[in-house]
Design a protein around this motif. Structure first.
Motif, mmCIF file in Angstrom:
data_model
loop_
_atom_site.group_PDB
_atom_site.id
_atom_site.type_symbol
_atom_site.label_atom_id
_atom_site.label_comp_id
_atom_site.label_asym_id
_atom_site.label_seq_id
_atom_site.Cartn_x
_atom_site.Cartn_y
_atom_site.Cartn_z
ATOM 1 N N ARG A 107 0.808 -1.217 0.000
ATOM 2 C CA ARG A 107 0.000 0.000 0.000
ATOM 3 C C ARG A 107 0.846 1.275 0.000
ATOM 4 N N GLU A 108 1.959 1.251 0.711
ATOM 5 C CA GLU A 108 2.833 2.426 0.723
ATOM 6 C C GLU A 108 3.346 2.723 -0.689
ATOM 7 N N ARG A 109 3.684 1.669 -1.413
ATOM 8 C CA ARG A 109 4.185 1.843 -2.781
ATOM 9 C C ARG A 109 3.053 2.262 -3.718
ATOM 10 N N ALA A 110 1.852 1.736 -3.481
ATOM 11 C CA ALA A 110 0.708 2.126 -4.294
ATOM 12 C C ALA A 110 0.447 3.621 -4.187
ATOM 13 N N VAL A 111 0.594 4.169 -2.997
ATOM 14 C CA VAL A 111 0.417 5.607 -2.803
ATOM 15 C C VAL A 111 1.475 6.384 -3.584
ATOM 16 N N ARG A 112 2.715 5.892 -3.561
ATOM 17 C CA ARG A 112 3.785 6.569 -4.301
ATOM 18 C C ARG A 112 3.500 6.533 -5.801
ATOM 19 N N ILE A 113 3.011 5.409 -6.295
ATOM 20 C CA ILE A 113 2.674 5.301 -7.710
ATOM 21 C C ILE A 113 1.567 6.295 -8.059
ATOM 22 N N ALA A 114 0.579 6.380 -7.193
ATOM 23 C CA ALA A 114 -0.524 7.318 -7.423
ATOM 24 C C ALA A 114 -0.026 8.759 -7.456
ATOM 25 N N GLU A 115 0.913 9.077 -6.596
ATOM 26 C CA GLU A 115 1.424 10.447 -6.505
ATOM 27 C C GLU A 115 2.243 10.841 -7.729
ATOM 28 N N THR A 116 2.848 9.863 -8.411
ATOM 29 C CA THR A 116 3.708 10.175 -9.549
ATOM 30 C C THR A 116 3.035 9.907 -10.886
ATOM 31 N N SER A 117 1.772 9.484 -10.859
ATOM 32 C CA SER A 117 1.045 9.205 -12.101
ATOM 33 C C SER A 117 0.210 10.411 -12.508
ATOM 34 N N THR A 118 -0.121 10.457 -13.794
ATOM 35 C CA THR A 118 -1.022 11.486 -14.314
ATOM 36 C C THR A 118 -1.996 10.814 -15.278
ATOM 37 N N GLY A 119 -3.095 11.493 -15.559
ATOM 38 C CA GLY A 119 -4.090 10.928 -16.466
ATOM 39 C C GLY A 119 -5.070 10.044 -15.724
ATOM 40 N N PHE A 120 -4.663 8.803 -15.474
ATOM 41 C CA PHE A 120 -5.441 7.901 -14.636
ATOM 42 C C PHE A 120 -4.516 6.828 -14.091
ATOM 43 N N LEU A 121 -5.008 6.082 -13.119
ATOM 44 C CA LEU A 121 -4.284 4.934 -12.583
ATOM 45 C C LEU A 121 -4.836 3.666 -13.215
ATOM 46 N N GLU A 139 -12.021 -9.704 -3.530
ATOM 47 C CA GLU A 139 -11.527 -8.523 -2.803
ATOM 48 C C GLU A 139 -11.223 -7.349 -3.732
ATOM 49 N N LEU A 140 -11.435 -7.512 -5.030
ATOM 50 C CA LEU A 140 -11.056 -6.488 -6.000
ATOM 51 C C LEU A 140 -11.741 -5.154 -5.714
ATOM 52 N N ALA A 141 -13.047 -5.171 -5.520
ATOM 53 C CA ALA A 141 -13.776 -3.924 -5.293
ATOM 54 C C ALA A 141 -13.286 -3.210 -4.039
ATOM 55 N N ASP A 142 -12.992 -3.967 -2.974
ATOM 56 C CA ASP A 142 -12.498 -3.351 -1.737
ATOM 57 C C ASP A 142 -11.121 -2.728 -1.948
ATOM 58 N N ASN A 143 -10.252 -3.417 -2.703
ATOM 59 C CA ASN A 143 -8.903 -2.891 -2.959
ATOM 60 C C ASN A 143 -8.967 -1.579 -3.734
ATOM 61 N N VAL A 144 -9.820 -1.538 -4.749
ATOM 62 C CA VAL A 144 -9.956 -0.311 -5.533
ATOM 63 C C VAL A 144 -10.598 0.784 -4.691
ATOM 64 N N GLY A 145 -11.540 0.405 -3.851
ATOM 65 C CA GLY A 145 -12.163 1.383 -2.961
ATOM 66 C C GLY A 145 -11.150 2.039 -2.045
ATOM 67 N N TRP A 146 -10.213 1.241 -1.506
ATOM 68 C CA TRP A 146 -9.159 1.823 -0.660
ATOM 69 C C TRP A 146 -8.280 2.765 -1.477
ATOM 70 N N LEU A 147 -7.883 2.335 -2.681
ATOM 71 C CA LEU A 147 -7.009 3.165 -3.508
ATOM 72 C C LEU A 147 -7.676 4.506 -3.816
ATOM 73 N N ARG A 148 -8.977 4.477 -3.982
ATOM 74 C CA ARG A 148 -9.691 5.718 -4.282
ATOM 75 C C ARG A 148 -9.570 6.732 -3.149
ATOM 76 N N THR A 149 -9.391 6.268 -1.918
ATOM 77 C CA THR A 149 -9.223 7.194 -0.788
ATOM 78 C C THR A 149 -7.846 7.836 -0.779
ATOM 79 N N GLN A 150 -6.936 7.338 -1.621
ATOM 80 C CA GLN A 150 -5.554 7.820 -1.615
ATOM 81 C C GLN A 150 -5.231 8.749 -2.790
ATOM 82 N N THR A 151 -6.148 8.915 -3.734
ATOM 83 C CA THR A 151 -5.834 9.694 -4.926
ATOM 84 C C THR A 151 -7.087 10.319 -5.505
ATOM 85 N N ASP A 152 -6.909 11.433 -6.206
ATOM 86 C CA ASP A 152 -8.002 12.059 -6.950
ATOM 87 C C ASP A 152 -8.013 11.618 -8.408
ATOM 88 N N LEU A 153 -7.016 10.839 -8.821
ATOM 89 C CA LEU A 153 -6.955 10.376 -10.202
ATOM 90 C C LEU A 153 -8.080 9.386 -10.494
#
Length: 215
Positions: A107-121, A139-153
């Motif tokens: 998850r820590e790395r996922a946040v870093r990826i989100a912070e350095t991405s543009t356009g969409f994830l 668990e796919l929907a839950d994982n994406v739901g968590w990621l959505r709390t970490q980025t506006d992309l």
């Protein structure tokens, strides 16, 4: 087309061998996209191995993408730790660098990826290769739901999506759904058919997915 597919299943691998056998080059693909982009009412991006971008030259590749009015690039095998230079070049040219998050990404790395991405994830739905699947991880929907709390992309989900049922499951948590193998397989199966027949077959299939999405 790339001679050493990464994370791609047999359908996409086979789709690489056909253009390589016909000596189709990067320039041919970029020129085709450049001709198509003005006629399509949606952003177009390239999905390409980093080896091709690196050999072509980072600035040259991004410049040629920008010149053809393409919106961005997905480079699946470029680790976030090595993406700084390409990300900076993309930013200067207003070209998105779309990066991937997988089910095994910490998850820590996922946040870093989100912070350095543009356009969409690009969220990879399964640990494995591309290809059609009958089931997706519960668990796919839950994982994406968590990621959505970490980025506006916007978050688009790919790998294994091929049925209206998949679309209904993921539409509530996704901003977009990426369908590759199912479409490529239909194109390959219709290789000896008239162009209009191929377009009809693919169009009918995509229409079913869109109906599920809109419902």
């Amino acid at each position: 087309p790339y001679s050493d597919p990464i994370a791609d299943g047999p359908v996409i691998q086979a789709s690489y061998t056909r253009p390589l056998a016909h000596k189709i080059k990067l320039a041919d693909i970029l020129d085709t996209l450049g001709n198509v982009a003005p006629k399509v009412n949606a952003p177009l991006v390239t999905m390409v191995s980093y080896a091709i971008v690196y050999r072509h030259g980072l600035e040259k590749y991004v410049d040629e993408v920008h010149e053809r009015s393409l919106a961005g690039l997905i480079v699946p095998d470029l680790p976030v730790e090595e993406s700084t230079q390409l990300a900076a070049i993309c930013k200067r040219s207003d070209v998105s660098l779309i990066q991937l998050v997988t089910p095994t990404t910490p998850r820590e790395r996922a946040v870093r990826i989100a912070e350095t991405s543009t356009g969409f994830l690009y969220y990879v739905s399964v640990a494995g290769i591309t290809g059609e699947r009958t089931k997706l991880p519960p668990e796919l929907a839950d994982n994406v739901g968590w990621l959505r709390t970490q980025t506006d992309l916007p978050i688009c989900i790919g790998f294994g999506i091929s049925t209206p049922e998949h679309v209904k499951l993921l539409a509530p948590v996704a901003d977009g759904l990426i369908v590759g193998s199912a479409i490529v397989r239909r194109i390959a199966a219709a290789a000896d058919q008239p162009r209009e027949k191929v377009l009809q077959d693919v169009g009918d299939y995509v229409a079913k997915l869109l109906t599920a999405l809109n419902n």
